[in-house]
Motif scaffolding. Sequence first.
Motif, short mmCIF file in Angstrom:
data_model
loop_
_atom_site.label_atom_id
_atom_site.label_comp_id
_atom_site.label_asym_id
_atom_site.label_seq_id
_atom_site.Cartn_x
_atom_site.Cartn_y
_atom_site.Cartn_z
N GLN A 132 1.01 -0.63 -0.19
CA GLN A 132 -0.49 -0.60 0.09
C GLN A 132 0.87 1.40 0.19
OE1 GLN A 132 -2.73 -0.86 3.39
NE2 GLN A 132 -4.41 -1.03 1.65
N ASN A 135 2.46 1.85 -3.60
CA ASN A 135 1.22 2.20 -3.85
C ASN A 135 0.45 3.60 -3.89
OD1 ASN A 135 0.78 -0.54 -6.46
ND2 ASN A 135 -0.40 -0.99 -4.53
N ARG A 139 0.24 5.65 -6.58
CA ARG A 139 -0.65 7.40 -7.09
C ARG A 139 0.24 8.68 -7.29
NH1 ARG A 139 -5.47 6.93 -3.35
NH2 ARG A 139 -4.37 8.33 -1.75
N ARG A 294 -6.93 3.68 -11.42
CA ARG A 294 -5.60 1.44 -11.40
C ARG A 294 -5.02 2.14 -10.32
NH1 ARG A 294 -4.30 2.13 -17.35
NH2 ARG A 294 -6.39 1.71 -18.67
N ARG A 295 -4.31 2.60 -9.55
CA ARG A 295 -3.22 2.48 -8.29
C ARG A 295 -4.41 2.68 -7.42
NH1 ARG A 295 1.67 -0.36 -9.36
NH2 ARG A 295 2.32 1.29 -11.43
N ASP A 298 -5.20 -1.65 -7.16
CA ASP A 298 -3.90 -1.54 -5.84
C ASP A 298 -4.03 -1.56 -4.68
OD1 ASP A 298 -3.82 -3.03 -8.55
OD2 ASP A 298 -2.12 -1.78 -9.22
N ARG A 301 -6.70 -3.12 -2.35
CA ARG A 301 -6.43 -4.58 -2.64
C ARG A 301 -5.51 -4.91 -1.79
NH1 ARG A 301 -7.30 -6.01 -8.71
NH2 ARG A 301 -9.63 -5.60 -8.90
N GLY A 302 -4.76 -4.20 -1.09
CA GLY A 302 -3.38 -4.27 -0.44
C GLY A 302 -3.85 -4.26 1.15
N TYR A 305 -4.11 -8.18 2.86
CA TYR A 305 -2.90 -8.78 2.63
C TYR A 305 -2.72 -8.48 4.55
CZ TYR A 305 -2.35 -9.30 -2.35
OH TYR A 305 -2.06 -9.44 -3.20
N VAL A 402 -12.30 -1.11 -2.24
CA VAL A 402 -11.66 -2.06 -3.92
C VAL A 402 -12.71 -1.57 -4.76
CG1 VAL A 402 -11.83 -3.82 -5.10
CG2 VAL A 402 -10.48 -3.02 -2.23
N GLU A 409 -11.98 4.43 -11.25
CA GLU A 409 -10.95 3.84 -12.32
C GLU A 409 -11.72 3.83 -13.33
OE1 GLU A 409 -9.88 2.26 -15.69
OE2 GLU A 409 -10.98 1.74 -14.48
#
Length: 510
Positions: A132, A135, A139, A294-295, A298, A301-302, A305, A402, A409
């Motif tokens: 994150q 990213n 971004r 788009r970043r 990502d 979505r981090g 984790y 997300v 996006e």
Amino acid sequence: MKTTNKRTSRRAALAGALLAGLLAAPVAQAQTALGGAPAAAAPTGPWTLQAAIDYALAHNLNVRQSQLSAQNNKAVLTQSKAALLPTLNLNGTQTWNYGRNVNPLTYEYENQTIRSNNFSAQSQLVLFQGFQLRNTIKRNDLDYEASLRDIDKARNDLALNVASAYLQLLLSEELIKSNQSRVASSQAQVARTQILLKAGSVAESNLLDSQSQLASDESNVITATNQRDIARLNLVQLLNLDGSAAATFQVDAPQLADPDAEAPYALDLNQTFETAAGTLPEIKAAELRVQSARRGIDLARGGYYPRLSLFGSVVTGFSSSGTSRVLTGDSTATVLPVYQYDPLNPGGTPTLTNFAVVGPTQANYKFLPSGFFDQLSDNVGRTVQFALTIPVLNGLQVRTGVQRAIINEEANRLRAEQARLTLRQSIEQAYVDARAAQQQYAAAKRQVAALTLSQRNAEIRFNNGLLNGTDYNIAKNNLTFAESNRIQAKYSFIFRRKVLDFYQGKPLTL
């Protein structure tokens, strides 16, 4: 008289329509070759278009606001990069405890006033956070690049707005000259009619009609002058001039070629669009914001984790009740008497003998208050810790984040497509308007030539009493209206062509 007022209203409406069309031109899709130059100084003589653009770019507040926005995005980018570094914080406290309290160092209850200090140093480093942090940097870097393109877009918009106001001012000046020539012609006509009236060649109504036409032409001059003042004010406000500079503001009037002096205007629209799409800052900014979104996906979505962090700390403290045992340097020997037991009488009383046993010496010591720095050195404690956080269920926040990032996006992608579509439509519209203005100029020029002959013939007939004043004024007003159309079509063509030149990456000059 009613016909004259109607013609005047039509001329004013047409001039206003041209002004609105120029200001509503697609100024947002123009490219400027001007860079971040130092602040331009106001010229001492008449302002050229280039001087006006340079000065406006250096002093316009909208451009400055775009620059501040870019600086803010740069600060956000710097902060996101700094998030990769470990954190380090130093803490210190000083406390006074009165009455019965727990000694923070010995953890014993004591009934006294205690002053204590605690010092610590803590550091934390994020080892893994679902990428994150990186990213976020990517971004924010894209957002910063997009904000730089916004500055270029603001400069382009301002440049074309200045060009529009500049040409509108030139148009107003030329309309004033045209109407002043009509006033001079009407004054000469009134003088001739007065002579003819005295000679008995014409009726008095002819003189009244001539005087009415003169008043109408003078009114047209006033209307054109007011339009010139409005156009001048618009340009001065765009330049953000102060009062002294605005009072002496004048523009340079270059010699502009007539639209019919060149071949019919032709342009490869597809090539112009491709050139503009590859160079215009608003198109690039829209594409950068799509990449930034788009970043953002990502980044969201981090959150799925695990997170691993390293934590370390060093603590120490001081208490005014803290003491330490200090040797005095003296020692004391112990002498023990010797008793003898009678083995035949085990239960009897032992008998003291004349012997004694000398024990080992014992060191003497006392408790003294501990020093501040001694306690800080003796009370140091250290901690190293790894922290692992595994997200399992957090109210669907990550999943919702997300989904929102994906929608964002898609929205930015649609904005980019809309920007390209708007650019293509603006190019096509500007081309059609330029072609129409060129053709309108040619037609108006032919109309002026024909109406000039017609007006001269009407003037001769009017002077000879063969034409009444109403018909003569109609012929003269028709010529004035056609001349106004010709001038406005000329400047409309020049501006549209300059817009298309800008789309092709050419500098904005007259």
